[in-house]
Design an enzyme around this catalytic site. Sequence first.
Site, mmCIF file in Angstrom:
data_model
loop_
_atom_site.group_PDB
_atom_site.id
_atom_site.type_symbol
_atom_site.label_atom_id
_atom_site.label_comp_id
_atom_site.label_asym_id
_atom_site.label_seq_id
_atom_site.Cartn_x
_atom_site.Cartn_y
_atom_site.Cartn_z
ATOM 1 N N LEU A 1 48.850 43.501 38.930
ATOM 2 C CA LEU A 1 49.318 44.806 39.409
ATOM 3 C C LEU A 1 48.149 45.562 40.052
ATOM 4 O O LEU A 1 47.724 46.603 39.572
ATOM 5 C CB LEU A 1 49.934 45.612 38.264
ATOM 6 C CG LEU A 1 50.839 46.760 38.715
ATOM 7 C CD1 LEU A 1 52.179 46.236 39.212
ATOM 8 C CD2 LEU A 1 51.071 47.754 37.578
ATOM 9 N N GLY A 2 47.653 44.973 41.159
ATOM 10 C CA GLY A 2 46.589 45.633 41.920
ATOM 11 C C GLY A 2 47.204 46.452 43.039
ATOM 12 O O GLY A 2 48.332 46.939 42.922
ATOM 13 N N ARG A 3 46.464 46.564 44.143
ATOM 14 C CA ARG A 3 46.939 47.392 45.265
ATOM 15 C C ARG A 3 48.269 46.862 45.820
ATOM 16 O O ARG A 3 49.226 47.629 45.994
ATOM 17 C CB ARG A 3 45.871 47.401 46.382
ATOM 18 C CG ARG A 3 44.621 48.176 46.024
ATOM 19 C CD ARG A 3 43.544 47.978 47.077
ATOM 20 N NE ARG A 3 43.021 46.621 47.025
ATOM 21 C CZ ARG A 3 41.752 46.301 46.778
ATOM 22 N NH1 ARG A 3 40.863 47.255 46.582
ATOM 23 N NH2 ARG A 3 41.352 45.051 46.733
ATOM 24 N N ILE B 1 52.412 35.592 47.290
ATOM 25 C CA ILE B 1 51.771 36.118 48.510
ATOM 26 C C ILE B 1 50.256 36.191 48.317
ATOM 27 O O ILE B 1 49.572 36.791 49.141
ATOM 28 C CB ILE B 1 52.307 37.517 48.903
ATOM 29 C CG1 ILE B 1 52.242 38.501 47.742
ATOM 30 C CG2 ILE B 1 53.728 37.422 49.432
ATOM 31 C CD1 ILE B 1 50.937 39.110 47.458
ATOM 32 N N ARG C 1 47.318 33.545 46.952
ATOM 33 C CA ARG C 1 46.663 32.364 47.501
ATOM 34 C C ARG C 1 47.340 31.153 46.869
ATOM 35 O O ARG C 1 47.777 31.232 45.703
ATOM 36 C CB ARG C 1 45.164 32.334 47.132
ATOM 37 C CG ARG C 1 44.301 33.335 47.861
ATOM 38 C CD ARG C 1 44.108 32.963 49.335
ATOM 39 N NE ARG C 1 43.216 33.900 50.017
ATOM 40 C CZ ARG C 1 43.622 34.941 50.738
ATOM 41 N NH1 ARG C 1 44.899 35.212 50.862
ATOM 42 N NH2 ARG C 1 42.738 35.722 51.348
ATOM 43 N N GLU D 1 46.424 25.018 53.367
ATOM 44 C CA GLU D 1 47.100 25.521 54.573
ATOM 45 C C GLU D 1 46.299 25.147 55.822
ATOM 46 O O GLU D 1 45.061 25.189 55.763
ATOM 47 C CB GLU D 1 47.164 27.053 54.545
ATOM 48 C CG GLU D 1 47.925 27.653 53.426
ATOM 49 C CD GLU D 1 47.696 29.166 53.311
ATOM 50 O OE1 GLU D 1 48.099 29.710 52.293
ATOM 51 O OE2 GLU D 1 47.096 29.773 54.233
ATOM 52 N N HIS E 1 51.815 31.972 55.966
ATOM 53 C CA HIS E 1 50.744 32.938 55.631
ATOM 54 C C HIS E 1 50.697 34.062 56.674
ATOM 55 O O HIS E 1 49.692 34.221 57.373
ATOM 56 C CB HIS E 1 49.381 32.241 55.513
ATOM 57 C CG HIS E 1 48.375 33.065 54.760
ATOM 58 N ND1 HIS E 1 47.295 32.528 54.087
ATOM 59 C CD2 HIS E 1 48.293 34.412 54.556
ATOM 60 C CE1 HIS E 1 46.595 33.499 53.532
ATOM 61 N NE2 HIS E 1 47.175 34.652 53.807
HETATM 62 P P1 NAP Z 1 43.507 43.877 43.937
HETATM 63 O O1 NAP Z 1 43.905 45.292 44.128
HETATM 64 O O2 NAP Z 1 42.085 43.567 43.656
HETATM 65 O O3 NAP Z 1 44.456 43.264 42.787
HETATM 66 C C1 NAP Z 1 44.227 41.989 42.314
HETATM 67 C C2 NAP Z 1 44.908 41.739 41.002
HETATM 68 O O4 NAP Z 1 44.361 40.501 40.501
HETATM 69 C C3 NAP Z 1 44.643 42.793 39.930
HETATM 70 O O5 NAP Z 1 45.838 43.048 39.239
HETATM 71 C C4 NAP Z 1 43.626 42.135 39.017
HETATM 72 O O6 NAP Z 1 43.795 42.458 37.669
HETATM 73 C C5 NAP Z 1 43.974 40.675 39.148
HETATM 74 N N1 NAP Z 1 42.806 39.839 38.814
HETATM 75 C C6 NAP Z 1 41.596 39.849 39.402
HETATM 76 N N2 NAP Z 1 40.779 38.943 38.825
HETATM 77 C C7 NAP Z 1 41.498 38.353 37.849
HETATM 78 C C8 NAP Z 1 41.220 37.359 36.876
HETATM 79 N N3 NAP Z 1 40.014 36.763 36.836
HETATM 80 N N4 NAP Z 1 42.190 37.000 36.022
HETATM 81 C C9 NAP Z 1 43.398 37.594 36.070
HETATM 82 N N5 NAP Z 1 43.728 38.561 36.956
HETATM 83 C C10 NAP Z 1 42.789 38.936 37.838
HETATM 84 O O7 NAP Z 1 43.854 42.991 45.229
HETATM 85 P P2 NAP Z 1 44.960 43.288 46.342
HETATM 86 O O8 NAP Z 1 44.379 44.130 47.400
HETATM 87 O O9 NAP Z 1 46.211 43.698 45.684
HETATM 88 O O10 NAP Z 1 45.098 41.804 46.958
HETATM 89 C C11 NAP Z 1 45.507 40.738 46.145
HETATM 90 C C12 NAP Z 1 45.396 39.437 46.885
HETATM 91 O O11 NAP Z 1 46.484 39.286 47.813
HETATM 92 C C13 NAP Z 1 44.176 39.264 47.771
HETATM 93 O O12 NAP Z 1 43.014 38.955 47.036
HETATM 94 C C14 NAP Z 1 44.590 38.143 48.697
HETATM 95 O O13 NAP Z 1 44.246 36.899 48.131
HETATM 96 C C15 NAP Z 1 46.111 38.295 48.741
HETATM 97 N N6 NAP Z 1 46.570 38.688 50.079
HETATM 98 C C16 NAP Z 1 47.437 37.892 50.748
HETATM 99 C C17 NAP Z 1 47.879 38.253 52.006
HETATM 100 C C18 NAP Z 1 48.879 37.420 52.752
HETATM 101 O O14 NAP Z 1 48.902 37.477 53.972
HETATM 102 N N7 NAP Z 1 49.724 36.672 52.074
HETATM 103 C C19 NAP Z 1 47.405 39.424 52.598
HETATM 104 C C20 NAP Z 1 46.532 40.217 51.889
HETATM 105 C C21 NAP Z 1 46.110 39.844 50.636
HETATM 106 P P3 NAP Z 1 43.226 43.824 37.032
HETATM 107 O O15 NAP Z 1 44.188 44.872 37.503
HETATM 108 O O16 NAP Z 1 43.283 43.564 35.593
HETATM 109 O O17 NAP Z 1 41.853 44.027 37.596
#
Ligand code: NAP
Length: 312
Positions: A151-153, A229, A231, A260, A278
């Site tokens: 539950l990040g951004r 969505i 990785r 990919e 993607h």
């Molecule tokens: P974010 O705000 O950093 O949220 C990441 C989530 O991952 C948080 O809930 C975090 O938990 C959790 N997390 C981090 N490290 C962890 C670990 N070691 N074990 C368990 N949980 C962990 O990131 P975001 O901005 O939402 O982006 C998330 C991901 O989406 C990106 O990193 C990218 O890979 C992917 N993405 C994909 C696309 C696409 O085109 N499909 C586009 C953009 C991004 P906590 O809340 O506990 O810290």
Amino acid sequence: MTQTLAIGAYSESDIAGLKAAFDPIFLDTPADLAGVDASKRASIQALAFKGHTAFGGAEMDLLPDLKLIANYGVGYDAIDIPAANARGIKVSNTPDVLNDDVADIAVGMLLMQVREMTQAADWARSGQWKTGGEYRLNRKFSGGRAGIVGLGRIGREIANRLAAFKMDIHYYARSEKETPNWTYHADPVSLAGAVDYLIVALVGGPDTAKFVSREVIAALGPRAIIVNISRGSTIDEDAMLEALEDGKIGGAALDVFLNEPNINPRFYDLPNVVIQPHQGSGTVETREAMAALQRDNIHALMKGTALITPVN
Ligand code: NAP
């Protein structure tokens, strides 16, 4: 002036923006670095990086004066952060500006999957609507139970959208968050056991490899749907393929895959999988915002001010 290098497959408008701002050297992939003249490489201080090909210590060592890797994208798992730290190289990314698009794709893929929209469109296009009558009844989307892994951004934007579909929201994160009546699970297996839809929004990289494990997948039921969505690495892909093939889960909706774009061809044979190439952040508006943030981080390095969105 800080000499800049741009690596990756940039759109025409991104190339124009980079040229106007920095007149960089352009390369397609990190592998092309070795072919650049050593004196040119030694002058590079900023790298505008785009793509998912690994960029590690060996590549950094080809750029001995490198001070910043400005990643195009929020996910920076292709960049070896400990190797950058060891060399005093700063890394930036492009968070937040893409949240809406990625959350939209997650919800759209889930809706496509649950309402069988691809199959129903095929039914109409192939003429079966005229000859065979109504498309078969499918499944109600609104009011289901959704589980967000991470539950990040982006995860929060997905949860907000699914809450508007009257869903019961459950989530996993490493710590409990402030949320409106959403249910926290400290254990992803517990989360999987409580929901119809599991939506993965974790960061990538080694720490989350196969986080959605065989055990998590086994805790989902035969009607459950996995959405990813994040990785390809965050899910045990073999375990997911087996579960899809054996009917242990109902389906999947995936924007990201291992290796990919050379994804496992077993996915193509599965009618219960929605595949997207993607393209989560792939809109004109969001890519422009990502490109601008990447450039702004490089400008900050040049001005000697704090990076706008630092990673390390
Ligand atoms: P974010 O705000 O950093 O949220 C990441 C989530 O991952 C948080 O809930 C975090 O938990 C959790 N997390 C981090 N490290 C962890 C670990 N070691 N074990 C368990 N949980 C962990 O990131 P975001 O901005 O939402 O982006 C998330 C991901 O989406 C990106 O990193 C990218 O890979 C992917 N993405 C994909 C696309 C696409 O085109 N499909 C586009 C953009 C991004 P906590 O809340 O506990 O810290």
